[in-house]
Design an enzyme around this catalytic site. Structure first.
Site, PDB file in Angstrom:
ATOM      1  N   ASP A 131       0.855  -1.189   0.000  1.00  0.00           N
ATOM      2  CA  ASP A 131       0.000   0.000   0.000  1.00  0.00           C
ATOM      3  C   ASP A 131       0.888   1.235   0.000  1.00  0.00           C
ATOM      4  O   ASP A 131       2.060   1.179   0.379  1.00  0.00           O
ATOM      5  CB  ASP A 131      -0.880   0.044   1.248  1.00  0.00           C
ATOM      6  CG  ASP A 131      -1.792  -1.154   1.378  1.00  0.00           C
ATOM      7  OD1 ASP A 131      -2.397  -1.553   0.366  1.00  0.00           O
ATOM      8  OD2 ASP A 131      -1.901  -1.694   2.501  1.00  0.00           O
ATOM      9  N   ASP A 160      -2.097  -1.789  -4.923  1.00  0.00           N
ATOM     10  CA  ASP A 160      -2.913  -2.048  -3.740  1.00  0.00           C
ATOM     11  C   ASP A 160      -3.513  -0.725  -3.267  1.00  0.00           C
ATOM     12  O   ASP A 160      -3.622   0.228  -4.030  1.00  0.00           O
ATOM     13  CB  ASP A 160      -2.087  -2.737  -2.661  1.00  0.00           C
ATOM     14  CG  ASP A 160      -2.924  -3.721  -1.850  1.00  0.00           C
ATOM     15  OD1 ASP A 160      -4.137  -3.502  -1.714  1.00  0.00           O
ATOM     16  OD2 ASP A 160      -2.371  -4.713  -1.363  1.00  0.00           O
ATOM     17  N   ASP A 164      -4.360   2.154   3.731  1.00  0.00           N
ATOM     18  CA  ASP A 164      -5.161   1.115   4.379  1.00  0.00           C
ATOM     19  C   ASP A 164      -4.853   1.067   5.870  1.00  0.00           C
ATOM     20  O   ASP A 164      -3.682   1.094   6.280  1.00  0.00           O
ATOM     21  CB  ASP A 164      -4.892  -0.251   3.751  1.00  0.00           C
ATOM     22  CG  ASP A 164      -5.565  -0.397   2.384  1.00  0.00           C
ATOM     23  OD1 ASP A 164      -6.187   0.571   1.913  1.00  0.00           O
ATOM     24  OD2 ASP A 164      -5.466  -1.493   1.800  1.00  0.00           O
ATOM     25  N   ARG A 217     -13.959   2.935  -2.049  1.00  0.00           N
ATOM     26  CA  ARG A 217     -13.296   2.918  -0.734  1.00  0.00           C
ATOM     27  C   ARG A 217     -12.861   4.322  -0.337  1.00  0.00           C
ATOM     28  O   ARG A 217     -11.686   4.616  -0.141  1.00  0.00           O
ATOM     29  CB  ARG A 217     -12.095   1.962  -0.717  1.00  0.00           C
ATOM     30  CG  ARG A 217     -12.459   0.525  -1.031  1.00  0.00           C
ATOM     31  CD  ARG A 217     -11.251  -0.390  -0.929  1.00  0.00           C
ATOM     32  NE  ARG A 217     -11.602  -1.769  -1.278  1.00  0.00           N
ATOM     33  CZ  ARG A 217     -10.741  -2.792  -1.286  1.00  0.00           C
ATOM     34  NH1 ARG A 217      -9.475  -2.588  -0.956  1.00  0.00           N
ATOM     35  NH2 ARG A 217     -11.132  -3.998  -1.624  1.00  0.00           N
TER      36      ARG A 217
END
Length: 322
Positions: A131, A160, A164, A217
């Protein structure tokens, strides 16, 4: 006479502004002056504090500089290419020099750490499984004034996440960042099957961020508590996604060219909860199956009205603004 009065008023206003800035007592919520400390769930995060800054320009020097848990301020000069991720120790501030310093190809991982600040970095194209920034099993984290980006030219799983947050991480503020050209923006809570670890944690504030051409997201939140206010979202398919019993307050945001601004009933077996107020949806749909109980965050903040969000965020978010 009116001219004299106007001048006096301007002088008084200027004097009071200078005094407030000097005291640092009132968090600034506009693009005029960046906060010197986080507002929201990440309040109290100090990073390396007043430690003497160290400037690095190579991957080896950076990896060494951020490795331990002593108080440290690490300044990144230039663009460093990564493969995978570099772990960041506790009590650390990582600060980009200028507006174009940072990392590409991979990212940073804050794992089992506490009291970490990531500011003013360009973080781009984190090739999976890395990430741009990963936060795992960590508390007191402030992600501020960074520029996250990838591209939409590859398959959605080639890169990715940009940011996160998972594995019971807690007390995180994400403020004044730009997120651009990506499929999976910011995931909070990595799995529907992780309730035992995540329940009671994953408390995250997002404010004054710009999401441009990010598919979904924005954020996706499981189990936790999210406050999403004064953000500017453009070109999303699905923006805020509350699931697995998560509580989300979505306040005074602006959505443009977005299909679904908020959903609570997609992709998971258990719906989430959401409260919406003061948003400019710009024609976006909402899918709120359950109205939440999270309406009053446990911290002081000032949410500017949606009418001024676009101007504030486009002027103040991203690198080179602090």
């Amino acid at each position: 006479m009116s001219t004299i009065i106007s001048r006096r008023r301007l002088a008084a206003l200027f004097a009071s502004t200078v005094a407030v800035a000097a005291l640092g007592a009132i968090p600034q919520q506009s693009a005029v002056a960046a906060e010197s400390a986080p507002v929201g769930f990440g309040a109290g995060t100090t990073g390396g504090g007043s430690a003497t800054p160290v400037t690095v320009s190579t991957l080896a020097a950076f990896t060494s500089a951020v490795a331990n848990d002593s108080a440290k301020v690490v300044r990144v000069s230039g663009l460093i290419t990564l493969s995978g991720q570099v772990d960041i120790g506790s009590n650390t501030t990582v600060l980009g020099v200028g507006s174009a310093s940072g990392f590409t190809g991979g990212g940073l991982r804050i794992k089992e750490s506490t009291n970490v600040i990531i500011r003013n970095l360009r973080i781009s194209k984190p090739v999976a499984p890395a990430d741009g920034v990963t936060v795992q099993k960590s508390t007191k984290v402030w992600i501020d004034h960074n520029a996250f980006s990838a591209d939409r030219d590859h398959d959605k799983d080639y890169y990715d996440g940009l940011l996160d947050i998972s594995h019971a991480s807690d007390n995180v503020t994400v403020s004044w960042n730009t997120f651009k050209d990506h499929f999976k923006g910011s995931l909070v809570g990595h799995s529907d099957n992780n309730s035992g670890e995540d329940t009671g944690h994953l408390r995250v504030t997002y404010h004054h961020n710009q999401f441009s051409n990010v598919y979904s997201r924005i954020p996706s939140l499981r189990f936790g508590t999210g406050h999403f206010y004064d953000n500017y979202v453009q070109g999303a398919d699905t923006a805020c996604h509350s699931r697995m019993g998560a509580q989300m307050l979505v306040e005074n945001n602006v959505f443009r060219d977005t299909k679904v601004a908020v959903t609570t009933n997609r992709s998971s077996d258990v719906d989430g909860y959401a409260v919406l107020r003061g948003n400019d949806l710009g024609g976006a749909a909402t899918e709120v199956s359950q109205t939440g109980s999270f309406t009053t965050p446990p911290y002081s903040y000032t949410a500017e009205p949606a009418s001024s969000v676009v101007a504030s965020v486009t002027a103040g978010a991203g690198t080179g603004k602090i």
